[in-house]
Design an enzyme around this catalytic site. Structure first.
Site, PDB file in Angstrom:
ATOM      1  N   SER A 105      17.372  36.486 -45.475  1.00  0.00           N
ATOM      2  CA  SER A 105      18.081  35.575 -44.923  1.00  0.00           C
ATOM      3  C   SER A 105      19.069  36.028 -43.967  1.00  0.00           C
ATOM      4  CB  SER A 105      18.871  34.883 -46.204  1.00  0.00           C
ATOM      5  OG  SER A 105      19.734  33.894 -45.716  1.00  0.00           O
ATOM      6  N   SER A 118      21.762  34.086 -43.204  1.00  0.00           N
ATOM      7  CA  SER A 118      23.026  33.259 -43.683  1.00  0.00           C
ATOM      8  C   SER A 118      24.228  34.441 -43.807  1.00  0.00           C
ATOM      9  CB  SER A 118      22.739  32.543 -45.126  1.00  0.00           C
ATOM     10  OG  SER A 118      21.972  31.593 -44.945  1.00  0.00           O
ATOM     11  N   LYS A 131      16.410  24.534 -55.097  1.00  0.00           N
ATOM     12  CA  LYS A 131      17.357  23.253 -54.666  1.00  0.00           C
ATOM     13  C   LYS A 131      16.859  22.171 -55.809  1.00  0.00           C
ATOM     14  CE  LYS A 131      17.258  24.070 -49.798  1.00  0.00           C
ATOM     15  NZ  LYS A 131      17.116  23.672 -48.457  1.00  0.00           N
ATOM     16  N   ASN A 185      21.632  22.223 -51.956  1.00  0.00           N
ATOM     17  CA  ASN A 185      21.701  23.082 -51.441  1.00  0.00           C
ATOM     18  C   ASN A 185      23.142  24.013 -51.247  1.00  0.00           C
ATOM     19  OD1 ASN A 185      22.928  21.745 -49.417  1.00  0.00           O
ATOM     20  ND2 ASN A 185      21.587  22.780 -47.570  1.00  0.00           N
ATOM     21  N   ASP A 227      21.582  19.428 -46.187  1.00  0.00           N
ATOM     22  CA  ASP A 227      20.517  19.712 -45.048  1.00  0.00           C
ATOM     23  C   ASP A 227      20.262  18.344 -44.426  1.00  0.00           C
ATOM     24  OD1 ASP A 227      19.500  22.087 -45.845  1.00  0.00           O
ATOM     25  OD2 ASP A 227      18.557  21.442 -47.500  1.00  0.00           O
ATOM     26  N   GLY A 287       6.571  19.977 -42.458  1.00  0.00           N
ATOM     27  CA  GLY A 287       7.084  20.641 -43.576  1.00  0.00           C
ATOM     28  C   GLY A 287       7.137  19.705 -44.856  1.00  0.00           C
ATOM     29  N   ALA A 288       7.072  20.277 -45.979  1.00  0.00           N
ATOM     30  CA  ALA A 288       7.284  19.622 -47.275  1.00  0.00           C
ATOM     31  C   ALA A 288       8.188  20.069 -48.441  1.00  0.00           C
ATOM     32  CB  ALA A 288       5.601  19.331 -47.978  1.00  0.00           C
ATOM     33  N   GLY A 317      12.015  21.328 -49.572  1.00  0.00           N
ATOM     34  CA  GLY A 317      13.351  20.590 -49.990  1.00  0.00           C
ATOM     35  C   GLY A 317      14.042  20.092 -48.822  1.00  0.00           C
TER      36      GLY A 317
END
Length: 153
Positions: A22, A24, A73, A94, A109, A133-134, A136
């Site tokens: 990540s 982040s 999530k 999230n 999100d 995309g599928a 969260g």
């Protein structure tokens, strides 16, 4: 990047499995530094079977909160003391804030994605959108787009 730590720095982190890739911490620490906030943002690998222990530790160690990525999530929801209405609608969180030993769950999100679209002048109302995309985040974006009036095909 050098993060200056103080003994009063509030602790934040991102949890996930895997999560060490990540970006982040780099982004969040730069933001905290630019805003002059006394926070430190860490990367915290957590296995699903260790979630309950992590939550107890985060409370005991005085964490201000954390962000969650896969697979947490949805897994976090039963452990939360309060759930924001949007997070409840999405069935995913999230962002978790810890205040007075209680866990408060949010989903950023959905509103974050829609705000980014509006910032660049794209209004979803009446538009056909292809969403790839599928996970969260994709589910949250799909709800945000539908709520913003994107066409349902």
């Amino acid at each position: 990047m050098i993060v200056e730590l103080t003994n009063t720095a509030k602790k934040l982190c991102i949890i996930g499995d895997p999560v060490t890739h990540s970006k982040s911490p780099l982004l969040q620490n730069a933001m905290c530094q630019a805003l002059g906030l006394d926070y430190v943002y860490l990367c915290q690998p957590v296995k699903p079977e260790g979630l309950e222990a992590f939550l107890a530790a985060a409370k005991a160690l005085g964490y201000a909160g954390f962000n969650a990525t896969m697979p947490f999530k949805e897994l976090l929801i039963p452990y939360l003391d309060e759930l924001d209405p949007l997070a409840k609608k999405l069935g995913a969180v999230n962002t978790v804030c810890i205040r007075d030993g209680k866990l408060y769950g949010y989903n950023t999100d959905c509103p974050g994605y829609i705000a980014a679209l509006l910032t660049v002048g794209f209004t979803p109302k009446g538009k056909r959108v292809l969403l790839l995309g599928a996970g969260g985040a994709a589910k949250a974006v799909a709800v945000g787009l539908a709520d913003a009036g994107a066409a349902i095909v």
